[in-house]
Design an enzyme around this catalytic site. Structure first.
Site, short mmCIF file in Angstrom:
data_model
loop_
_atom_site.label_atom_id
_atom_site.label_comp_id
_atom_site.label_asym_id
_atom_site.label_seq_id
_atom_site.Cartn_x
_atom_site.Cartn_y
_atom_site.Cartn_z
N CYS A 71 0.83 -1.21 0.00
CA CYS A 71 0.00 0.00 0.00
C CYS A 71 0.87 1.26 0.00
O CYS A 71 0.41 2.34 -0.37
CB CYS A 71 -0.92 0.00 1.21
SG CYS A 71 -1.74 -1.59 1.44
N GLU A 110 -8.95 4.60 -19.58
CA GLU A 110 -9.92 3.77 -18.86
C GLU A 110 -10.99 3.29 -19.84
O GLU A 110 -11.53 4.08 -20.62
CB GLU A 110 -10.54 4.61 -17.71
CG GLU A 110 -11.76 4.04 -17.06
CD GLU A 110 -11.56 2.66 -16.43
OE1 GLU A 110 -10.62 2.47 -15.65
OE2 GLU A 110 -12.37 1.76 -16.75
N TYR A 112 -6.61 -23.65 6.27
CA TYR A 112 -7.28 -22.34 6.34
C TYR A 112 -6.76 -21.47 5.20
O TYR A 112 -5.68 -21.71 4.66
CB TYR A 112 -6.98 -21.67 7.67
CG TYR A 112 -7.67 -22.33 8.84
CD1 TYR A 112 -8.84 -21.80 9.37
CD2 TYR A 112 -7.17 -23.51 9.40
CE1 TYR A 112 -9.48 -22.42 10.44
CE2 TYR A 112 -7.81 -24.13 10.46
CZ TYR A 112 -8.96 -23.57 10.98
OH TYR A 112 -9.61 -24.18 12.03
N GLY A 128 -6.98 -13.50 3.22
CA GLY A 128 -6.37 -12.42 2.44
C GLY A 128 -6.90 -12.39 1.01
O GLY A 128 -8.02 -12.83 0.73
C1 LIG Z 1 0.08 -0.58 -5.25
C2 LIG Z 1 -0.88 -1.14 -4.24
C3 LIG Z 1 -1.47 -0.31 -3.31
C4 LIG Z 1 -2.38 -0.83 -2.40
N1 LIG Z 1 -2.96 0.03 -1.51
C5 LIG Z 1 -3.88 -0.45 -0.63
C6 LIG Z 1 -4.50 0.41 0.29
O1 LIG Z 1 -4.23 1.62 0.33
N2 LIG Z 1 -5.44 -0.10 1.13
C7 LIG Z 1 -5.76 -1.45 1.13
O2 LIG Z 1 -6.59 -1.88 1.92
N3 LIG Z 1 -5.14 -2.31 0.29
C8 LIG Z 1 -4.22 -1.84 -0.60
N4 LIG Z 1 -3.60 -2.71 -1.47
C9 LIG Z 1 -3.95 -4.14 -1.39
C10 LIG Z 1 -3.14 -4.87 -0.31
O3 LIG Z 1 -1.78 -4.66 -0.55
C11 LIG Z 1 -3.45 -6.36 -0.35
O4 LIG Z 1 -4.83 -6.52 -0.13
C12 LIG Z 1 -2.68 -7.14 0.71
O5 LIG Z 1 -1.32 -7.03 0.52
C13 LIG Z 1 -3.08 -8.61 0.63
O6 LIG Z 1 -2.41 -9.35 1.59
P1 LIG Z 1 -2.19 -10.91 1.39
O7 LIG Z 1 -1.50 -11.41 2.59
O8 LIG Z 1 -3.46 -11.56 1.00
O9 LIG Z 1 -1.25 -11.00 0.12
P2 LIG Z 1 0.24 -10.43 -0.08
O10 LIG Z 1 0.55 -9.39 0.91
O11 LIG Z 1 0.32 -10.11 -1.52
O12 LIG Z 1 1.11 -11.70 0.24
C14 LIG Z 1 1.07 -12.88 -0.51
C15 LIG Z 1 2.46 -13.50 -0.48
O13 LIG Z 1 2.37 -14.83 -0.94
C16 LIG Z 1 3.55 -15.14 -1.66
N5 LIG Z 1 3.26 -16.32 -2.50
C17 LIG Z 1 2.29 -16.45 -3.44
N6 LIG Z 1 2.31 -17.68 -3.97
C18 LIG Z 1 3.31 -18.36 -3.35
C19 LIG Z 1 3.82 -19.67 -3.46
N7 LIG Z 1 3.29 -20.57 -4.29
N8 LIG Z 1 4.87 -20.01 -2.68
C20 LIG Z 1 5.41 -19.13 -1.82
N9 LIG Z 1 4.96 -17.88 -1.67
C21 LIG Z 1 3.92 -17.50 -2.42
C22 LIG Z 1 3.82 -13.86 -2.42
O14 LIG Z 1 5.17 -13.78 -2.82
C23 LIG Z 1 3.43 -12.79 -1.40
O15 LIG Z 1 4.54 -12.35 -0.65
C24 LIG Z 1 -2.68 -2.22 -2.41
C25 LIG Z 1 -2.07 -3.07 -3.33
C26 LIG Z 1 -1.17 -2.54 -4.24
C27 LIG Z 1 -0.54 -3.48 -5.25
#
Ligand SMILES: Cc1cc2nc3c(=O)[nH]c(=O)nc-3n(C[C@H](O)[C@H](O)[C@H](O)COP(=O)(O)OP(=O)(O)OC[C@H]3O[C@@H](n4cnc5c(N)ncnc54)[C@H](O)[C@@H]3O)c2cc1C
Length: 530
Positions: free
Chosen positions: A42, A180, A276, A279
């Site tokens: 983020c 867009e 489980y 995210g």
């Molecule tokens: C530019 C940007 C700005 C954002 N701004 C906001 C904001 O302002 N507010 C908001 O609420 N949300 C925001 N988001 C969204 C937010 O970042 C995500 O919702 C959040 O990071 C999701 O968390 P997560 O744990 O589900 O996934 P992530 O944080 O993406 O973590 C998933 C992890 O799994 C790993 N992985 C995947 N597959 C495998 C595998 N097979 N083996 C090993 N590792 C693996 C990846 O490498 C990654 O590190 C933004 C996203 C982006 C891209």
């Protein structure tokens, strides 16, 4: 107990930390295919814009510790294996096959957490100047290209990430075209709210192309973005959304839901009781529509992590669902939404009504008071369904009050009677939330008769000075203070639309003229919505 977590992002690490807090003896392993874990995505727009100087700032705690493998070992006694990709889940043997560099291995689990997040949708590629905006590498590539002379960027996609990026690129001095496919920016908002954002983007020098579907990008010395027109750029960044990262789950027979994300129950458990998921890789129930939705947001991901940890460690915790609250900043504007828009209410079969209004964020006489635009969506029985706000200040506080109200199933009367904090530097005596509820109630009761078109005779009830400075086309001006005496100047049988700057004087005019027998409606929300 062995807990294995795939993904060291928001969900995975939150979950790991909480499992440890609740169980000192569990063996906890988190694996991630990336080298640098725990990067707050983020914050990436603020790294590109230069507000955050080092990428590692996005990986630090509030007290400055870098959240790397070492940190997690020392503080939580858990193993984070970086550059380790999960390849396959063997549910029968409860093992995950992993690969670190070229070496394959197997890791056991009693409980497995799939926290693999999402991945960016990539429509075009084949050239290093055609990028997505998802991770640290993308941000670094954008800045490298800029440092090497890229001056013009085309951003495809006007969702919140695309818009945050537009601001970041302008801040470092790039020319920016925004492309867009839909006919509005911020497609998650209703059109008139999105229009306010669009105007602000234009004021800040963004060249906007709406209803423009990119067919191809031709990479020569410059990049040529081919749509109905051709747009030239040095870099193209695609910000056209993300999709859930579910391949490994799917291959293991973990059920996916109707959105394509992993289906979980309210305990965030998949169809395998030992597995489980949370995210961005799971779907959530929308508490207003009741439907399953894909809602990839950082706050939800963190909450999921905590709830999964509770369930694994013996405390039954439920995640009821989401209401789609978000907020983002674009130049001087803050844009926020919670619940559903009017458009979404219609698509989901609600008999919804709405009001839109302009209200000061603090007492109007206090320095730096500014007007925020609110659209409130509600049912005839008064249940609040959604709110959208666009403004300079105070938007964050109000959207969270609306979000709380919607989550709690409040009605307009509840909202109108909330005991919110008031002092002139922070709010008008009647807070914008309360004014919104009043206006909605007035509309439901038929007291506030409104229109969103300039029909019939347009009666501008602002002062002469205001009307001269910023005229409403084809209107006649009778200032509200003179209206009772001068009403006779209006033809008795004509349809009249009263308008003013914020909407309040138009409402007063409507009541005055209505009592005199005129057919009159007030233009909702004031001239900002023209
Ligand atoms: C530019 C940007 C700005 C954002 N701004 C906001 C904001 O302002 N507010 C908001 O609420 N949300 C925001 N988001 C969204 C937010 O970042 C995500 O919702 C959040 O990071 C999701 O968390 P997560 O744990 O589900 O996934 P992530 O944080 O993406 O973590 C998933 C992890 O799994 C790993 N992985 C995947 N597959 C495998 C595998 N097979 N083996 C090993 N590792 C693996 C990846 O490498 C990654 O590190 C933004 C996203 C982006 C891209």
């Amino acid at each position: 107990m062995e807990v294995l977590i795939i993904g060291a992002g928001a969900t995975g690490l939150k979950c790991a930390a909480r499992v440890r807090r609740r169980n000192e003896d569990a063996k906890i392993t988190v694996i991630d295919k990336e080298k640098k874990i725990s990067l707050g995505r983020c914050g990436l727009p603020y790294f590109v814009s230069g507000l955050v100087h080092e990428l590692d700032e996005l990986r630090k705690t509030t007290y400055g510790a870098l959240r790397d493998e070492n940190y997690f070992k020392k503080i939580f006694n858990l193993d984070v294996l970086t550059e380790t990709e999960a390849l396959e889940i063997d549910r029968k043997r409860r093992v995950v096959k992993v690969r670190k560099r070229e070496k394959e291995d197997e890791l056991n689990y009693d409980y497995l957490v799939i926290a693999t997040g999402a991945k960016p949708v990539r429509l075009f590629g084949g050239d290093e100047r055609i990028l997505t905006f998802f991770d640290a590498e993308d941000a670094e590539k954008i800045l490298n290209l800029w440092e090497n002379g890229a001056e013009k960027a085309a951003v495809i996609g006007a969702g919140f990430i695309g818009l945050e990026l537009c601001e970041a690129l302008r801040n470092i001095g790039m020319e920016v075209s925004l492309i867009e496919a839909m006919d509005q920016v911020a497609p998650m908002l209703d059109a008139e709210m999105a229009k306010l954002v669009e105007s602000h983007l234009k004021e800040n020098g963004i060249d906007i192309h709406l209803s423009t579907r990119v067919r191809e990008i031709v990479a020569k010395e410059k990049l040529k973005v081919i749509a109905d027109e051709e747009i030239e750029a040095d870099i193209v960044v695609q910000a056209v959304g993300v999709k859930p990262n579910v391949e490994i789950a799917k291959k293991a027979g973990i059920e996916l839901g109707e959105t394509g994300a992993i289906r979980v129950n309210e305990f965030l458990q998949t169809n395998d009781e030992r597995i489980y998921a949370g995210g961005d890789c799971v779907e959530n129930r929308h508490l207003v529509t009741g439907k399953m939705v894909f809602a990839p947001f950082g706050d939800i991901a963190n909450k999921h992590g905590r709830i999964i940890a509770d369930n694994i460690t013996g405390k039954k915790s439920k995640f009821p669902g989401i209401i789609g609250t978000f907020i983002f900043k674009v130049f001087d504007l803050t844009v926020a939404k919670t619940g559903i828009s009017e458009k979404e209410a219609f698509l989901n079969g609600f008999k919804a009504k709405s009001v839109r209004l302009s209200v000061p964020d603090k007492s109007h006489y206090y320095p730096k008071s500014s007007n925020m635009r609110i659209k409130l969506v509600f049912e005839e029985n008064g249940r609040v369904l959604g709110a959208q706000i666009v403004g300079i200040a105070g938007v964050d506080r109000r959207i969270d009050v609306f979000a709380t109200a919607i989550y709690a199933g409040m009605k307009l009367d509840d909202l109108a009677n909330l005991d919110l904090a008031y002092a002139p530097p922070y709010a008008p005596a009647l807070d914008p939330v309360i004014v919104s509820a009043y206006v909605a109630i007035n509309k439901l009761e038929g007291l506030f008769e409104t229109t969103r078109d300039l029909a019939g005779i347009v009666l501008d009830v602002r002062s002469e000075e205001e009307a001269k400075k910023n005229p409403v086309p084809n209107s006649i001006n009778i200032p509200i203070l003179e209206l009772r005496e001068r009403a006779k100047e209006l033809p008795e049988d004509a349809e009249i639309t009263a308008i003013c700057s914020l909407g309040l004087r138009a409402y007063i005019a409507q009541r005055i003229l209505r009592s005199m027998g005129y057919r009159v409606k007030a233009y909702e929300g004031g001239i900002a919505f023209l």
